[in-house]
Design an enzyme around this catalytic site. Structure first.
Site, PDB file in Angstrom:
ATOM      1  N   GLU A 163      26.029  57.257  69.415  1.00  0.00           N
ATOM      2  CA  GLU A 163      26.642  57.869  70.525  1.00  0.00           C
ATOM      3  C   GLU A 163      25.439  57.182  71.541  1.00  0.00           C
ATOM      4  OE1 GLU A 163      23.346  61.022  68.259  1.00  0.00           O
ATOM      5  OE2 GLU A 163      25.034  59.654  68.127  1.00  0.00           O
ATOM      6  N   ARG A 214      13.567  56.769  61.764  1.00  0.00           N
ATOM      7  CA  ARG A 214      13.111  58.657  60.791  1.00  0.00           C
ATOM      8  C   ARG A 214      13.348  58.362  59.614  1.00  0.00           C
ATOM      9  NH1 ARG A 214      13.805  58.269  66.626  1.00  0.00           N
ATOM     10  NH2 ARG A 214      16.183  58.663  66.131  1.00  0.00           N
TER      11      ARG A 214
END
Length: 295
Positions: free
Chosen positions: A149, A112
């Site tokens: 994460e 992104r």
């Protein structure tokens, strides 16, 4: 789609940036309304409403149930709205055009970061290069392993992308734990470059990734991290709009979704209620899933 509630912004606005934590900078978020009931609905203090561009951009970042995290922030909502995307690039351009000494290149992180970095580099008339996951870049590359994460990855950079002394701005959609950004910065430093700044659309304060980033290498101890929006300032999602699932092409479900979205305004999200679908706007109130996680 219709575009509703669009605010007009001058191309260049005075940019107030707040240092929220040492090294972590945020486009002026303003202050919540002093009335707790109004603050809960997302209203801002009339005396300090913050930068209107930040509020508009925050209204275009939906948060989904995805990959096992409390809220997966989708910057695709920004690219779906030309005004929101332009505002992001305007904010970055203003900041980095004023940087002294100036940046010499921009890099985008897979994937992104590829949305925002090239547009800013083009405005500044400087090169842009990609950092991609292992096996995606041709030619000689350098590698750095890292953790997010929700996954273990390897980031790579072309050996030809960074020259000694280059001042590089790292672009990504967000900073959470800081793992990806730390890997990117390591590669820039190993190539002899300097990380001028990390630029993201949103930061998740819960993780304090900017602290981990600045503590990871001596060369990064004074590198600023700049975010346009803090995740807790994005808007709450309507009930029935956060699930992630696959839909078969041409199925009754697919047709129902198409019918609902045809009636939706720009910036609306899809809402599922059993077998029926409609659209609605985000808010009122903020997306506080990570704040709730922290508590």
């Amino acid at each position: 789609r219709r575009q509703s509630g669009v605010l007009a912004f001058p191309r260049a606005m005075p940019q107030k940036v707040v240092e929220v934590d040492p090294g972590y900078f945020l486009l002026d978020p303003g202050k919540p309304h002093p009335d707790p009931a109004k603050s809960k609905l997302g209203e801002m203090d009339p005396a300090d409403p913050g930068d209107p561009r930040a509020r508009y951009i925050a209204s275009r970042i939906p948060g989904f149930d995805f990959k096992g995290v409390p809220s997966f922030f989708d910057v695709g909502g920004i690219t779906m709205d030309p005004k929101a995307f332009r505002l992001c690039i305007d904010v970055f351009e203003e900041r980095y055009r004023a940087m002294d000494p100036p940046p010499t290149s921009c890099c985008g992180l897979d994937a992104r970061g590829f949305l925002f970095g090239p547009a800013v580099a083009q405005r500044l008339d400087i090169p842009f290069f990609m950092m991609r996951k292992a096996g995606k870049l041709p030619g000689p590359v350098m590698e750095c392993a890292y953790q997010t994460e929700y996954s273990d990855e390897v980031l790579t950079v072309p050996c030809s992308a960074v020259r000694p002394g280059d001042r590089v701005i790292i672009f990504d959609d967000l900073i959470a734990t800081g793992g990806t950004t730390i890997a990117a910065a390591n590669l820039i430093v190993q190539c002899g470059g300097v990380v001028a700044e990390v630029a993201v659309i949103t930061a998740i304060a819960f993780f304090k990734g900017w602290q981990k980033f600045r503590q990871s290498l001596p060369q990064l101890a004074s590198v600023p991290i700049f975010a346009i929006v803090e995740a807790n300032n994005t808007l709450a999602m309507p009930a029935g709009s956060t699930a992630s699932y696959a839909v078969a092409s041409g199925s009754p479900e697919h047709r129902a979704i198409q019918e609902a979205m045809a009636k939706g305004e720009l910036g609306s999200v899809l809402i599922r209620d059993g077998a029926s679908f409609s659209t609605g706007t985000m808010g009122p109130g903020f997306n506080v899933k990570y704040a709730e996680e922290g508590s």
